[in-house]
Write an enzyme that holds these catalytic residues in place. Sequence first.
Site, PDB file in Angstrom:
ATOM      1  N   HIS A 291       0.873  -1.149   0.088  1.00 38.07           N
ATOM      2  CA  HIS A 291       0.001   0.083  -0.158  1.00 38.07           C
ATOM      3  C   HIS A 291       1.159   1.436   0.059  1.00 38.07           C
ATOM      4  O   HIS A 291       1.723   1.310   0.761  1.00 38.07           O
ATOM      5  CB  HIS A 291      -0.872   0.124   1.252  1.00 38.07           C
ATOM      6  CG  HIS A 291      -1.878  -0.822   1.299  1.00 38.07           C
ATOM      7  ND1 HIS A 291      -1.863  -2.327   1.011  1.00 38.07           N
ATOM      8  CD2 HIS A 291      -3.441  -0.598   1.384  1.00 38.07           C
ATOM      9  CE1 HIS A 291      -3.199  -2.609   1.248  1.00 38.07           C
ATOM     10  NE2 HIS A 291      -4.152  -1.767   1.290  1.00 38.07           N
TER      11      HIS A 291
ATOM     12  N   GLU B 191      -1.993   6.099  -0.786  1.00 38.41           N
ATOM     13  CA  GLU B 191      -3.479   6.040  -0.496  1.00 38.41           C
ATOM     14  C   GLU B 191      -3.559   7.568   0.243  1.00 38.41           C
ATOM     15  O   GLU B 191      -4.165   8.466  -0.267  1.00 38.41           O
ATOM     16  CB  GLU B 191      -3.706   4.952   0.443  1.00 38.41           C
ATOM     17  CG  GLU B 191      -5.078   5.140   0.943  1.00 38.41           C
ATOM     18  CD  GLU B 191      -5.547   3.949   2.117  1.00 38.41           C
ATOM     19  OE1 GLU B 191      -4.540   3.295   2.577  1.00 38.41           O
ATOM     20  OE2 GLU B 191      -6.629   3.574   2.067  1.00 38.41           O
TER      21      GLU B 191
ATOM     22  N   ASP C  58     -11.171  -3.479  -1.713  1.00 34.48           N
ATOM     23  CA  ASP C  58     -10.560  -3.040  -0.496  1.00 34.48           C
ATOM     24  C   ASP C  58     -11.130  -3.687   0.813  1.00 34.48           C
ATOM     25  O   ASP C  58     -10.870  -4.848   1.180  1.00 34.48           O
ATOM     26  CB  ASP C  58     -10.289  -1.520  -0.374  1.00 34.48           C
ATOM     27  CG  ASP C  58      -9.210  -1.160   0.596  1.00 34.48           C
ATOM     28  OD1 ASP C  58      -8.320  -2.053   0.824  1.00 34.48           O
ATOM     29  OD2 ASP C  58      -8.957   0.050   0.724  1.00 34.48           O
ATOM     30  N   ASP C  59     -12.133  -3.246   1.523  1.00 32.29           N
ATOM     31  CA  ASP C  59     -12.790  -3.697   2.672  1.00 32.29           C
ATOM     32  C   ASP C  59     -14.207  -3.462   2.438  1.00 32.29           C
ATOM     33  O   ASP C  59     -15.029  -2.544   3.022  1.00 32.29           O
ATOM     34  CB  ASP C  59     -12.538  -2.817   3.709  1.00 32.29           C
ATOM     35  CG  ASP C  59     -10.861  -2.752   4.044  1.00 32.29           C
ATOM     36  OD1 ASP C  59     -10.344  -3.985   4.667  1.00 32.29           O
ATOM     37  OD2 ASP C  59     -10.116  -1.757   3.726  1.00 32.29           O
TER      38      ASP C  59
HETATM   39  N1  HPA Z   1      -5.237   0.857   3.752  1.00 32.33           N
HETATM   40  C1  HPA Z   1      -4.319   0.543   4.569  1.00 32.33           C
HETATM   41  N2  HPA Z   1      -4.332  -0.463   5.306  1.00 32.33           N
HETATM   42  C2  HPA Z   1      -5.287  -1.338   5.398  1.00 32.33           C
HETATM   43  C3  HPA Z   1      -6.556  -0.845   4.379  1.00 32.33           C
HETATM   44  C4  HPA Z   1      -6.356   0.184   3.612  1.00 32.33           C
HETATM   45  O1  HPA Z   1      -7.302   0.730   2.647  1.00 32.33           O
HETATM   46  N3  HPA Z   1      -7.419  -1.618   4.527  1.00 32.33           N
HETATM   47  C5  HPA Z   1      -7.318  -2.534   5.540  1.00 32.33           C
HETATM   48  N4  HPA Z   1      -5.890  -2.316   5.920  1.00 32.33           N
HETATM   49 ZN    ZN Z   2      -6.106  -1.994   1.209  1.00 31.59          ZN
END
Ligand code: HPA
Ligand code: ZN
Length: 332
Positions: free
Chosen positions: A198, A201, A279-280
């Site tokens: 990641h 973001e 993502d989630d």
């Molecule tokens: N970003 C960073 N960590 C995470 C994310 C995310 O979108 N979702 C779950 N852990």
């Molecule tokens: Zn993520």
Amino acid sequence: MRNQISNFIKNVPKAELHLHIEGTLEPELMFKLAKRNNIFIPYKNVEEVKSAYKFKNLDSFLDIYYQSSKVLITEEDFFDLTWAYLLKCKEDNIVHTEIFFDPQAHIDRGVSFEIIINGINNALKKANFEFGISSKIIMCFLRHLEEDSGFNVLNDAIKHKDKIIGVGLDSSEIGNPPKKFEKLFNKAIEEGFLTVAHAGEEGPPEYIWDCINLLKVKRIDHGVQCLKDDKLVEELIKKQIPLTVCPLSNVKLCVFDNLKNHNLKKMLIRGLRVMVNSDDPAYFGGYLNQNLIETHLALNLKLEDIKNLIINSFKSSFLDDDKKNEWIEKIN
Ligand code: HPA
Ligand code: ZN
């Protein structure tokens, strides 16, 4: 035309490359597991849970995400969690999925690595057998923790190399730069794991540079901050490094104030290798098709754009080339 594109989105075979399995824990299952394991959760009902899902940034989400993950205790819990997501895959016609899991979030609560990996892997095997869905597992290191803790789970992962294709980096981005994990990622690469992370973001373009140069990543997860740095964009295009963008996540975590202002279309037009992911999804308002449909409507994406996004996801997957080409031909 709108209906035609929505139907195309629903029916076309798709791949998903950015999906945290813990982020698929729907409130109903959370209550069921809390009861089964006798774990206290600070909500009275599903409505109360859903109204708590108002986030102002990544950290405010992560607090709730780790808290909810505490209902996951047994192998059966991890199986049920993964199976519920795979039923969504079947519904959304996701034919290939590469899922993240966060072992440190569970091991620190006394759950063993074996329980986690076996629960997840058994569900994936069953879905492959029953639905023909293919999958890969990527283990993420929590970047708010120290590198030492990462080495401990890497040692566990080494024992399960047959099930884990790669390692990633997630959790709280700002203040936890990629270089904190350079040694850990080098060791993972030595052990034969592919790497992703990641970056960009919420964090700056420099973090994306460092993921490429220090962590030798095959993909950047999110990466939406890259447009702030023209040299970086050039590099990402030249090397065709995939960016696993998650539009509904970005709006829920206030990376963009509105889906209409998301930069996905700009990225696509510039020639970056982007695709859409959820993502989630239990926290951010929808699974893959929902992400694609809402993004299509908000950004006025054309059929060709959607096709490119979906082809990019297969191209960027860790499937072997024959399998990638097979799916891409089907889409065309
Ligand atoms: N970003 C960073 N960590 C995470 C994310 C995310 O979108 N979702 C779950 N852990
Ligand atoms: Zn993520």
